[in-house]
Design an enzyme around this catalytic site. Structure first.
Site, PDB file in Angstrom:
ATOM      1  N   GLN A   1       0.834  -1.222   0.000  1.00  0.00           N
ATOM      2  CA  GLN A   1       0.000   0.000   0.000  1.00  0.00           C
ATOM      3  C   GLN A   1       0.864   1.266   0.000  1.00  0.00           C
ATOM      4  OE1 GLN A   1      -3.548   1.512   2.738  1.00  0.00           O
ATOM      5  NE2 GLN A   1      -1.619   1.686   3.835  1.00  0.00           N
ATOM      6  N   ASP A   2       1.755   1.383   0.979  1.00  0.00           N
ATOM      7  CA  ASP A   2       2.533   2.622   1.115  1.00  0.00           C
ATOM      8  C   ASP A   2       3.522   2.781  -0.030  1.00  0.00           C
ATOM      9  OD1 ASP A   2       1.164   2.713   3.449  1.00  0.00           O
ATOM     10  OD2 ASP A   2       2.905   2.858   4.765  1.00  0.00           O
TER      11      ASP A   2
ATOM     12  N   ASP B   1      15.049  -9.710  -1.810  1.00  0.00           N
ATOM     13  CA  ASP B   1      14.221 -10.155  -0.692  1.00  0.00           C
ATOM     14  C   ASP B   1      14.931  -9.772   0.608  1.00  0.00           C
ATOM     15  OD1 ASP B   1      11.948 -12.726  -0.523  1.00  0.00           O
ATOM     16  OD2 ASP B   1      12.910 -11.975   1.298  1.00  0.00           O
TER      17      ASP B   1
ATOM     18  N   SER C   1       6.104   1.456  13.671  1.00  0.00           N
ATOM     19  CA  SER C   1       4.651   1.289  13.805  1.00  0.00           C
ATOM     20  C   SER C   1       4.155   1.647  15.200  1.00  0.00           C
ATOM     21  CB  SER C   1       4.316  -0.180  13.524  1.00  0.00           C
ATOM     22  OG  SER C   1       3.007  -0.468  13.947  1.00  0.00           O
TER      23      SER C   1
ATOM     24  N   GLU D   1       2.098  -0.033  16.614  1.00  0.00           N
ATOM     25  CA  GLU D   1       1.998  -1.323  17.326  1.00  0.00           C
ATOM     26  C   GLU D   1       3.125  -1.462  18.354  1.00  0.00           C
ATOM     27  OE1 GLU D   1       0.029  -4.453  17.144  1.00  0.00           O
ATOM     28  OE2 GLU D   1      -1.345  -2.854  16.625  1.00  0.00           O
TER      29      GLU D   1
ATOM     30  N   TYR E   1       5.121  -9.394  15.503  1.00  0.00           N
ATOM     31  CA  TYR E   1       5.327  -8.286  14.553  1.00  0.00           C
ATOM     32  C   TYR E   1       5.824  -7.045  15.287  1.00  0.00           C
ATOM     33  CZ  TYR E   1       3.947  -4.206  11.769  1.00  0.00           C
ATOM     34  OH  TYR E   1       3.940  -3.000  11.106  1.00  0.00           O
TER      35      TYR E   1
ATOM     36  N   HIS F   1      -2.773   3.560   8.819  1.00  0.00           N
ATOM     37  CA  HIS F   1      -3.196   4.379   7.693  1.00  0.00           C
ATOM     38  C   HIS F   1      -3.718   3.473   6.592  1.00  0.00           C
ATOM     39  CE1 HIS F   1       1.172   3.857   7.800  1.00  0.00           C
ATOM     40  NE2 HIS F   1       1.097   3.671   6.492  1.00  0.00           N
TER      41      HIS F   1
ATOM     42  N   GLY G   1     -13.494 -10.039  14.420  1.00  0.00           N
ATOM     43  CA  GLY G   1     -13.030 -10.393  15.769  1.00  0.00           C
ATOM     44  C   GLY G   1     -13.423  -9.304  16.761  1.00  0.00           C
TER      45      GLY G   1
ATOM     46  N   PRO H   1      -4.004 -13.503  20.234  1.00  0.00           N
ATOM     47  CA  PRO H   1      -3.572 -13.997  21.556  1.00  0.00           C
ATOM     48  C   PRO H   1      -3.306 -12.842  22.528  1.00  0.00           C
ATOM     49  CG  PRO H   1      -2.404 -15.145  19.806  1.00  0.00           C
ATOM     50  CD  PRO H   1      -3.190 -14.057  19.139  1.00  0.00           C
TER      51      PRO H   1
HETATM   52  P1  NAP Z   1       1.917  -3.955   3.014  1.00  0.00           P
HETATM   53  O1  NAP Z   1       0.831  -3.426   2.116  1.00  0.00           O
HETATM   54  O2  NAP Z   1       1.694  -5.218   3.753  1.00  0.00           O
HETATM   55  O3  NAP Z   1       3.246  -4.085   2.119  1.00  0.00           O
HETATM   56  C1  NAP Z   1       4.364  -4.780   2.574  1.00  0.00           C
HETATM   57  C2  NAP Z   1       5.402  -4.804   1.466  1.00  0.00           C
HETATM   58  O4  NAP Z   1       6.541  -5.553   1.924  1.00  0.00           O
HETATM   59  C3  NAP Z   1       4.929  -5.483   0.163  1.00  0.00           C
HETATM   60  O5  NAP Z   1       5.512  -4.817  -0.930  1.00  0.00           O
HETATM   61  C4  NAP Z   1       5.533  -6.870   0.298  1.00  0.00           C
HETATM   62  O6  NAP Z   1       5.712  -7.539  -0.932  1.00  0.00           O
HETATM   63  C5  NAP Z   1       6.858  -6.522   0.917  1.00  0.00           C
HETATM   64  N1  NAP Z   1       7.532  -7.671   1.525  1.00  0.00           N
HETATM   65  C6  NAP Z   1       7.027  -8.574   2.394  1.00  0.00           C
HETATM   66  N2  NAP Z   1       7.955  -9.483   2.709  1.00  0.00           N
HETATM   67  C7  NAP Z   1       9.076  -9.173   2.012  1.00  0.00           C
HETATM   68  C8  NAP Z   1      10.368  -9.750   1.894  1.00  0.00           C
HETATM   69  N3  NAP Z   1      10.698 -10.859   2.554  1.00  0.00           N
HETATM   70  N4  NAP Z   1      11.279  -9.135   1.095  1.00  0.00           N
HETATM   71  C9  NAP Z   1      10.949  -8.029   0.393  1.00  0.00           C
HETATM   72  N5  NAP Z   1       9.728  -7.442   0.457  1.00  0.00           N
HETATM   73  C10 NAP Z   1       8.809  -8.010   1.258  1.00  0.00           C
HETATM   74  O7  NAP Z   1       2.318  -2.848   4.098  1.00  0.00           O
HETATM   75  P2  NAP Z   1       1.983  -1.278   4.116  1.00  0.00           P
HETATM   76  O8  NAP Z   1       0.663  -1.074   4.758  1.00  0.00           O
HETATM   77  O9  NAP Z   1       2.271  -0.697   2.795  1.00  0.00           O
HETATM   78  O10 NAP Z   1       3.056  -0.782   5.189  1.00  0.00           O
HETATM   79  C11 NAP Z   1       4.367  -0.410   4.780  1.00  0.00           C
HETATM   80  C12 NAP Z   1       5.319  -0.539   5.966  1.00  0.00           C
HETATM   81  O11 NAP Z   1       4.860   0.304   7.018  1.00  0.00           O
HETATM   82  C13 NAP Z   1       5.410  -1.925   6.571  1.00  0.00           C
HETATM   83  O12 NAP Z   1       6.721  -2.096   7.048  1.00  0.00           O
HETATM   84  C14 NAP Z   1       4.447  -1.896   7.731  1.00  0.00           C
HETATM   85  O13 NAP Z   1       4.812  -2.833   8.700  1.00  0.00           O
HETATM   86  C15 NAP Z   1       4.618  -0.461   8.199  1.00  0.00           C
HETATM   87  N6  NAP Z   1       3.472   0.173   8.842  1.00  0.00           N
HETATM   88  C16 NAP Z   1       2.260   0.164   8.247  1.00  0.00           C
HETATM   89  C17 NAP Z   1       1.196   0.830   8.830  1.00  0.00           C
HETATM   90  C18 NAP Z   1      -0.168   0.860   8.200  1.00  0.00           C
HETATM   91  O14 NAP Z   1      -1.125   1.203   8.897  1.00  0.00           O
HETATM   92  N7  NAP Z   1      -0.279   0.578   6.912  1.00  0.00           N
HETATM   93  C19 NAP Z   1       1.389   1.501  10.053  1.00  0.00           C
HETATM   94  C20 NAP Z   1       2.664   1.485  10.625  1.00  0.00           C
HETATM   95  C21 NAP Z   1       3.708   0.842  10.004  1.00  0.00           C
HETATM   96  P3  NAP Z   1       4.497  -8.370  -1.635  1.00  0.00           P
HETATM   97  O15 NAP Z   1       3.633  -7.327  -2.302  1.00  0.00           O
HETATM   98  O16 NAP Z   1       5.198  -9.253  -2.570  1.00  0.00           O
HETATM   99  O17 NAP Z   1       3.763  -9.075  -0.543  1.00  0.00           O
HETATM  100  O1  G4F Z   2      -6.584  -3.792  10.586  1.00  0.00           O
HETATM  101  P1  G4F Z   2      -5.763  -4.557  11.555  1.00  0.00           P
HETATM  102  O2  G4F Z   2      -5.376  -5.935  11.189  1.00  0.00           O
HETATM  103  O3  G4F Z   2      -4.505  -3.641  11.865  1.00  0.00           O
HETATM  104  P2  G4F Z   2      -3.482  -3.605  13.105  1.00  0.00           P
HETATM  105  O4  G4F Z   2      -3.417  -4.891  13.809  1.00  0.00           O
HETATM  106  O5  G4F Z   2      -3.816  -2.394  13.899  1.00  0.00           O
HETATM  107  O6  G4F Z   2      -2.092  -3.417  12.341  1.00  0.00           O
HETATM  108  C1  G4F Z   2      -1.965  -2.486  11.263  1.00  0.00           C
HETATM  109  O7  G4F Z   2      -1.596  -1.230  11.777  1.00  0.00           O
HETATM  110  C2  G4F Z   2      -0.310  -1.204  12.421  1.00  0.00           C
HETATM  111  C3  G4F Z   2      -0.093   0.224  12.933  1.00  0.00           C
HETATM  112  O8  G4F Z   2      -0.692   0.359  14.189  1.00  0.00           O
HETATM  113  C4  G4F Z   2       0.746  -1.612  11.418  1.00  0.00           C
HETATM  114  F1  G4F Z   2       1.977  -1.550  11.989  1.00  0.00           F
HETATM  115  C5  G4F Z   2       0.459  -3.018  10.936  1.00  0.00           C
HETATM  116  O9  G4F Z   2       1.427  -3.363   9.940  1.00  0.00           O
HETATM  117  C6  G4F Z   2      -0.923  -3.044  10.289  1.00  0.00           C
HETATM  118  O10 G4F Z   2      -0.900  -2.229   9.140  1.00  0.00           O
HETATM  119  O11 G4F Z   2      -6.538  -4.642  12.945  1.00  0.00           O
HETATM  120  C7  G4F Z   2      -7.035  -3.487  13.591  1.00  0.00           C
HETATM  121  C8  G4F Z   2      -7.910  -3.916  14.763  1.00  0.00           C
HETATM  122  C9  G4F Z   2      -7.242  -4.937  15.680  1.00  0.00           C
HETATM  123  O12 G4F Z   2      -7.467  -4.577  17.017  1.00  0.00           O
HETATM  124  C10 G4F Z   2      -7.963  -6.245  15.382  1.00  0.00           C
HETATM  125  O13 G4F Z   2      -8.041  -7.140  16.477  1.00  0.00           O
HETATM  126  O14 G4F Z   2      -9.070  -4.558  14.239  1.00  0.00           O
HETATM  127  C11 G4F Z   2      -9.333  -5.707  15.017  1.00  0.00           C
HETATM  128  N1  G4F Z   2     -10.125  -6.640  14.205  1.00  0.00           N
HETATM  129  C12 G4F Z   2     -11.391  -7.037  14.507  1.00  0.00           C
HETATM  130  N2  G4F Z   2     -11.818  -7.938  13.603  1.00  0.00           N
HETATM  131  C13 G4F Z   2      -9.737  -7.275  13.081  1.00  0.00           C
HETATM  132  C14 G4F Z   2     -10.799  -8.091  12.698  1.00  0.00           C
HETATM  133  N3  G4F Z   2      -8.588  -7.206  12.359  1.00  0.00           N
HETATM  134  C15 G4F Z   2      -8.505  -7.956  11.226  1.00  0.00           C
HETATM  135  N4  G4F Z   2      -7.377  -7.883  10.474  1.00  0.00           N
HETATM  136  N5  G4F Z   2      -9.525  -8.811  10.832  1.00  0.00           N
HETATM  137  C16 G4F Z   2     -10.694  -8.899  11.539  1.00  0.00           C
HETATM  138  O15 G4F Z   2     -11.597  -9.651  11.159  1.00  0.00           O
END
Ligand code: NAP
Ligand code: G4F
Length: 347
Positions: A12-13, A63, A133, A135, A156, A186, A218, A286
């Site tokens: 996404q990002d 990778d 994050s 998290e 994570y 985001h 959930g 968990p």
């Molecule tokens: P995402 O949509 O899950 O994208 C993750 C990216 O990492 C994808 O391009 C994926 O490739 C790649 N990847 C996974 N495993 C890899 C590996 N072994 N080697 C190389 N690339 C690999 O995540 P996002 O939402 O864009 O988030 C971007 C970053 O910000 C992540 O590090 C995430 O943990 C962090 N973050 C996200 C949020 C949020 O709310 N979105 C908040 C805080 C921090 P594929 O497309 O091939 O799977």
């Molecule tokens: O959308 P989630 O899976 O995002 P979560 O766990 O907050 O993590 C995301 O944001 C983080 C930043 O704070 C990133 F670092 C991380 O990479 C990722 O992008 O879950 C959000 C909330 C949780 O509390 C979860 O327990 O939604 C609750 N939830 C309830 N039902 C669910 C569900 N989450 C998911 N994925 N699926 C459900 O059915």
């Protein structure tokens, strides 16, 4: 012309950041991991054949679990800026794949830092953004800021804390320009379909058009500080344009429960969610993170960054996108094609 290298470019990002940097006249390079099916859907619209001299997006196989590939791509591209976005980023899945998550998220970052240090030693200036994050705060009470102690609640999150401290350590030890962004949740129409916001907007749109009957969730009481991904990638870039390398919380400062997100999306689509939503304990974690609400005042003060898209506008953007997508699925269904929910795994 500046060059940027993005790990996680297909996520996404990565897709929003690539588009933003190309708009700023960067040449953008991305690390692409090998997959048996296409994984470039989010950046295909930016891609041009590399023989085309106007191509601004170049992908390289690599990778994060393979240090030699990371090092090779860095040497080949010689970027001015690196954005380390690659991760196994699903919190629930990290409980199923803890070692792999640590390998990509924590040790993967360390591999990149080692390569960056060697690269910088040869006299070339380089700046690195690390995708931290909210998290990492886990069970620390809100509002969470740069001074809030971390208390991670998943493999994570523990791995992200390790990556954060590796970055601080390499900054201090080797005087490298490294910024940790501590980004709160985001979202966007490009959000992965198994994160809760996108899961909700997709399912409600499909339910509205009769493509599915129920949505299983959930914990609906968890609270998140949800912003728009398009706003947050700008904060990443601003960090690397700053005079001083530092760490920043990026958030809206507002928090809503999963239930409130669901209510807003259902009301925009005029769906009676209480009739279609069911709780399935498989989606519980968990250990849960109950309440995230960031304090982005440092980013606003020092980087001049502010979120633009409100919670309601974010939900509307996602609902609109997924309703359009569901309409296309209806067209396919009416033409006799299969429109089963994609993805066999739960999350
Ligand atoms: P995402 O949509 O899950 O994208 C993750 C990216 O990492 C994808 O391009 C994926 O490739 C790649 N990847 C996974 N495993 C890899 C590996 N072994 N080697 C190389 N690339 C690999 O995540 P996002 O939402 O864009 O988030 C971007 C970053 O910000 C992540 O590090 C995430 O943990 C962090 N973050 C996200 C949020 C949020 O709310 N979105 C908040 C805080 C921090 P594929 O497309 O091939 O799977
Ligand atoms: O959308 P989630 O899976 O995002 P979560 O766990 O907050 O993590 C995301 O944001 C983080 C930043 O704070 C990133 F670092 C991380 O990479 C990722 O992008 O879950 C959000 C909330 C949780 O509390 C979860 O327990 O939604 C609750 N939830 C309830 N039902 C669910 C569900 N989450 C998911 N994925 N699926 C459900 O059915």
């Amino acid at each position: 012309m500046k060059k940027a290298l993005i790990t996680g470019i297909t996520g996404q990002d990565g897709s929003y950041l690539s588009s933003f940097l190309i708009g700023k006249q960067y040449e953008v390079h991305g690390l692409l991991r090998r997959s048996s099916s296409f994984n470039t859907g989010r950046v295909d619209h930016l891609y041009k054949d590399t023989h085309d001299p106007s191509a601004k997006l170049i992908l390289h196989y690599g990778d994060m679990t393979d240090g030699s590939s990371v090092r090779k791509v860095l040497q080949e591209v010689q970027p001015d800026e690196i954005y380390n976005l690659a991760a196994q980023s699903h919190v629930r899945v990290s409980f199923e794949l803890p070692e792999y998550t640590a390998d990509v998220v924590a040790t993967g970052t360390l591999r990149l830092l080692e390569a960056v240090q060697d690269y910088a030693n040869s006299g070339r200036p380089i700046r690195l953004y690390q995708a931290g994050s909210s998290e990492m705060f886990g069970s620390a009470p809100p509002p969470q800021s740069e001074t809030t102690p971390f208390h991670p609640r998943s493999p994570y999150a523990v791995s992200k804390v390790a990556a954060h401290w590796y970055c601080v350590n390499y900054r201090e030890a080797y005087n490298l320009f490294i910024c940790n962004g501590i980004l709160f949740n985001h979202e966007s129409p490009h959000r992965g379909e198994t994160f809760v916001t996108r899961k909700i907007t997709r399912a409600l749109a499909r339910i509205k058009l009769g493509l599915q009957n129920h949505l299983y969730l959930g914990n609906m009481e968890a609270r998140r500080d949800w912003g728009f991904a398009g706003d947050y990638i700008e904060a990443m870039w601003l960090m690397l344009q700053s005079d001083k390398a530092d760490d920043y919380v990026v958030a809206t400062g507002e928090s809503y429960s999963v239930r409130e997100f669901l209510e807003e999306a259902a009301s925009q689509l005029d769906v009676d969610w209480e009739k279609v939503v069911k709780i399935d304990s498989r989606y519980l974690r968990p250990a849960e993170v109950d309440f995230l609400q960031g304090d982005p005042s440092k980013a606003e003060r020092e980087l001049g960054w502010k979120p633009r898209v409100s919670f309601r506008e974010l939900v509307a953007m996602m609902v609109e996108h997924d309703f359009e997508q569901a309409k296309q699925e209806c067209t396919l269904r009416d033409a006799g094609h299969s429109v089963a929910v994609r993805g066999a795994a739960y999350a």
